[in-house]
Design a protein around this motif. Structure first.
Motif, PDB file in Angstrom:
ATOM      1  N   MET A   1      31.434  28.533  39.533  1.00  4.23           N
ATOM      2  CA  MET A   1      31.253  29.083  38.217  1.00  4.23           C
ATOM      3  C   MET A   1      31.375  27.953  37.218  1.00  4.23           C
ATOM      4  O   MET A   1      32.058  26.969  37.450  1.00  4.23           O
ATOM      5  N   ALA A   2      30.692  28.110  36.105  1.00  2.00           N
ATOM      6  CA  ALA A   2      30.734  27.081  35.072  1.00  2.00           C
ATOM      7  C   ALA A   2      30.508  27.736  33.720  1.00  2.00           C
ATOM      8  O   ALA A   2      29.766  28.706  33.616  1.00  2.00           O
ATOM      9  N   TRP A   3      31.161  27.219  32.710  1.00  2.00           N
ATOM     10  CA  TRP A   3      30.964  27.714  31.358  1.00  2.00           C
ATOM     11  C   TRP A   3      31.435  26.658  30.381  1.00  2.00           C
ATOM     12  O   TRP A   3      32.152  25.739  30.717  1.00  2.00           O
ATOM     13  N   SER A  13      39.776  27.160  28.113  1.00  2.00           N
ATOM     14  CA  SER A  13      38.915  27.242  29.300  1.00  2.00           C
ATOM     15  C   SER A  13      39.741  27.298  30.577  1.00  2.00           C
ATOM     16  O   SER A  13      39.455  28.083  31.485  1.00  2.00           O
ATOM     17  N   LEU A  14      40.761  26.465  30.645  1.00  2.00           N
ATOM     18  CA  LEU A  14      41.602  26.443  31.843  1.00  2.00           C
ATOM     19  C   LEU A  14      42.412  27.729  31.963  1.00  2.00           C
ATOM     20  O   LEU A  14      42.605  28.248  33.070  1.00  2.00           O
ATOM     21  N   VAL A  16      41.455  30.725  30.893  1.00  2.46           N
ATOM     22  CA  VAL A  16      40.505  31.744  31.344  1.00  2.46           C
ATOM     23  C   VAL A  16      40.251  31.595  32.840  1.00  2.46           C
ATOM     24  O   VAL A  16      40.231  32.579  33.578  1.00  2.46           O
ATOM     25  N   THR A  17      40.092  30.366  33.297  1.00  2.00           N
ATOM     26  CA  THR A  17      39.871  30.113  34.719  1.00  2.00           C
ATOM     27  C   THR A  17      41.047  30.597  35.546  1.00  2.00           C
ATOM     28  O   THR A  17      40.873  31.267  36.561  1.00  2.00           O
ATOM     29  N   GLY A  18      42.238  30.257  35.132  1.00  2.00           N
ATOM     30  CA  GLY A  18      43.428  30.668  35.871  1.00  2.00           C
ATOM     31  C   GLY A  18      43.582  32.169  35.913  1.00  2.00           C
ATOM     32  O   GLY A  18      43.837  32.755  36.971  1.00  2.00           O
ATOM     33  N   ALA A  20      41.236  34.514  35.444  1.00  2.00           N
ATOM     34  CA  ALA A  20      40.137  35.147  36.184  1.00  2.00           C
ATOM     35  C   ALA A  20      40.303  35.020  37.693  1.00  2.00           C
ATOM     36  O   ALA A  20      39.786  35.839  38.450  1.00  2.00           O
ATOM     37  N   ASN A  21      41.014  33.990  38.125  1.00  2.00           N
ATOM     38  CA  ASN A  21      41.163  33.739  39.556  1.00  2.00           C
ATOM     39  C   ASN A  21      42.595  33.920  40.046  1.00  2.00           C
ATOM     40  O   ASN A  21      42.923  33.514  41.159  1.00  2.00           O
ATOM     41  N   LEU A  59      33.320  23.207  31.968  1.00  2.00           N
ATOM     42  CA  LEU A  59      34.304  23.354  33.033  1.00  2.00           C
ATOM     43  C   LEU A  59      33.562  23.949  34.218  1.00  2.00           C
ATOM     44  O   LEU A  59      32.985  25.030  34.101  1.00  2.00           O
ATOM     45  N   VAL A  61      33.950  25.020  38.247  1.00  2.00           N
ATOM     46  CA  VAL A  61      34.848  25.266  39.365  1.00  2.00           C
ATOM     47  C   VAL A  61      33.971  25.402  40.597  1.00  2.00           C
ATOM     48  O   VAL A  61      33.154  26.314  40.676  1.00  2.00           O
TER      49      VAL A  61
END
Length: 86
Positions: A1-3, A13-14, A16-18, A20-21, A59, A61
């Motif tokens: 995924m990338a945004w 961004s980090l 949101v990544t954390g 979401a996962n 970002l 992943v």
């Protein structure tokens, strides 16, 4: 995924990544590149550059198995990559 980086900047961004996962991330802020003129201006104005809206960042992943392919594709496009943030 990338945004792209949201209004919360790199830290947003980090986060949101954390979220979401279902990950807990440890961020070594000194490892994140901030252009020196940006760093100086933020210090002068009392801002944290890692929390500001940010244009031109991505970002991505990717699974460890696809890391080399991602680097081959992205390095020529950007010139500055952080292959891993621990």
């Amino acid at each position: 995924m990338a945004w792209g980086a949201p209004e919360g900047g790199d830290i947003g961004s980090l986060a949101v990544t954390g979220t979401a996962n279902a990950l807990e991330l440890r961020i070594e802020e000194d490892c994140l590149p901030v252009a020196e003129p940006v760093r100086r201006t933020c210090e002068l104005l009392g801002f944290d550059p890692l929390h500001l809206a940010n244009e031109g960042r991505l970002l991505a992943v990717v699974p460890e198995a696809d890391r080399e392919l991602a680097m081959e594709v992205l390095v020529p496009l950007s010139g500055e990559l952080l292959p891993r943030i621990c």
